[in-house]
Design a protein around this motif. Sequence first.
Motif, short mmCIF file in Angstrom:
data_model
loop_
_atom_site.label_atom_id
_atom_site.label_comp_id
_atom_site.label_asym_id
_atom_site.label_seq_id
_atom_site.Cartn_x
_atom_site.Cartn_y
_atom_site.Cartn_z
N THR A 103 0.79 -1.23 0.00
CA THR A 103 0.00 0.00 0.00
C THR A 103 0.82 1.29 0.00
OG1 THR A 103 -1.66 -1.28 1.20
CG2 THR A 103 -2.04 1.10 1.02
N PRO A 104 1.84 1.42 0.84
CA PRO A 104 2.61 2.67 0.79
C PRO A 104 3.19 2.94 -0.60
CG PRO A 104 3.17 1.43 2.77
CD PRO A 104 2.33 0.52 1.91
N GLY A 105 3.74 1.88 -1.21
CA GLY A 105 4.30 2.03 -2.55
C GLY A 105 3.22 2.32 -3.58
N MET A 106 2.07 1.65 -3.45
CA MET A 106 0.95 1.89 -4.37
C MET A 106 0.52 3.35 -4.29
SD MET A 106 -0.42 -0.56 -6.19
CE MET A 106 -0.12 -2.33 -6.36
N ILE A 107 0.39 3.85 -3.07
CA ILE A 107 -0.10 5.22 -2.90
C ILE A 107 0.93 6.22 -3.44
CG2 ILE A 107 -0.69 6.99 -1.17
CD1 ILE A 107 -2.11 4.75 0.41
N MET A 108 2.20 5.98 -3.17
CA MET A 108 3.23 6.91 -3.69
C MET A 108 3.25 6.87 -5.22
SD MET A 108 4.15 8.35 -1.00
CE MET A 108 5.34 9.50 -1.67
N ALA A 109 3.12 5.66 -5.80
CA ALA A 109 3.06 5.55 -7.26
C ALA A 109 1.81 6.26 -7.79
CB ALA A 109 3.06 4.08 -7.69
N ALA A 110 0.68 6.07 -7.08
CA ALA A 110 -0.59 6.66 -7.52
C ALA A 110 -0.52 8.19 -7.50
CB ALA A 110 -1.73 6.18 -6.62
#
Lengths: 154, 282
Positions: A103-110
Motif C-alpha cells: 500500500t505505501p508504494g501503491m499510494i506513492m506511485a498513484a
Amino acid sequence: MKRISVTVNGVRHEAEVEPRTLLVYFIREQLGLTGTNVGCDTSSCGACTVHLNGQSVKSCTVLAVQADGQEVTTIEGLATNGKLHPMQQAFHEEHGLQCGFCTPGMIMAAVGIVDENPDPSEAEVREALEGNLCRCTGYHNIVRAVISGAKASV
Amino acid sequence: MIPAAFEYERPSSLAEALKMLSEGGDDARPIAGGHSLLPLMRLRLARPSLLVDIGGLADLRYVRDEGDHIAIGALCTHHELASAQELTGGCRLIAQVARQIGDPQVRHRGTIGGSIAHADPASDLPAAVLALDGAVVARGAGGSRTIPAADFFLGPLMSALEPGEILTEVRVAKRVGCGSTYEKFQRRAQDWAIVAVAAVIESSGGTISNAAIGLTNMAGTPIRASGVEEALAGAASEEAIAEAAGRVSEVGTPLPDQNASSEYRLHLAEVLIRRAVANAMS
C-alpha cells in the motif's frame, strides 16, 4: 563513509552513510521511517516507491549518496496536520488494500501518476501501475481508489 | 541485497569525471540513474571499486535537432524521451520505445546513455538506435570519438566502450516522413522483451520504398534484419510484407531460454515484423 544531507518530508537530515547504502535502508533504518517497505529488493515490486524530487522512484535501486542534496517524500510525508492525503483517503474508502504491504508504494506511485495525468482512465491507471505488485487484491479496488483519489486531488 | 563496498565520487564536470575514472583504474565505473548497473552490483555480477556519479551533470541532458540528425544527451531519462518534442518523423521511434521500458518509476531514473552502454541484448533502446543508423559519442581522457551503433554492440553486456570512457551522446537519423513503431512481446507487464521489433518505414500510397528493422533479443547483440529490409523495399501488399517478414530466418538461430525456444523466437519475430510494418505505415 560519506556525509550526506537529504531533505525527507520537508525535514533536512545530515547523516554519515556507506556509499553502498540503498536509499530504502537509509530511510527505514537510519531515519526510522518504516512506512516504506522492502518487497522484492530487485526493483520489480514497487513496495519501496518514494518520490525523489517529485518523481516516483524505487528506493531499493537508488543509492542514499545519490539522494545527497535532493528532496525525498515518503508515505509519512503525505498527510498534512493529521489529515490524510486525498489518495490515502481514497484507498481507505475504496478498500484499496488487503494485507497492506504494497500500500505505501501503491499510494506513492498513484500520487505520481496523478501528478503527471490528473484525470487518468481506468486503462491508463492499470498501465501506469505496472511497476507495483499486489499479491492480495487483484488490483480492482486499487484501480478504483486511484481514480477516486485523482478526482479528489483536483 | 546490498552491493559489495565501493568508493563513490560525484564530479561537478565531465572533465573531472574523466579524471576520476582514469585515476580509479579499470574497476572504476560511471553511474547515472543506476538502473542497469545497481541491479548487477546487488547480484555481485559487477563489483566496481569506484563509482563516478555523473547523474548531476546537467550539460549531458538535452535533445537537439542537429540538422541531419538528432543528438540526445546521455543523461536523458526514458521518461523525458517519451515526450520529447524533437523526436518526430521516423526518429519518434526513440520516444515510442522509451515509453515501453520498465515502468514509470524505472523510466524516471533510467537514462538512454546507461541503457546503451549496458548493451543488454534484451534491452529496448539498442535495437531502436541501430534501426535509426545511430551512433554514440564516447569521451575519454584522450578526446572524443564517434562509434556507429553497428560497431558498438559486441556481445551480451559488451560494448566498444573502453575503460575510462564515458558515453556522452546518442545520435539517431531523423528519417523525416517515415513512420515507426516498436512491437514488444513480453509475458507479463514490466518484463524484458522475449522478442521485440523496431521498424522505420518510408512509404507512399501503400508502397514501401525503404525499411529499417531492428531486432531485440534475437542474438547476443541487437541486430538488423537486412534480408527483411531488402525484401520490404517495393512491397505494396500484405502478402508481400508477410513474405518479406519470412526472411527473418536469415538472421540465424536465436538462443533458447526459459521463456522461449529458438523456433518460437523466430516465429514471434516474423509475426511482430508484420505487425510493426503495418503499424508504422498506418
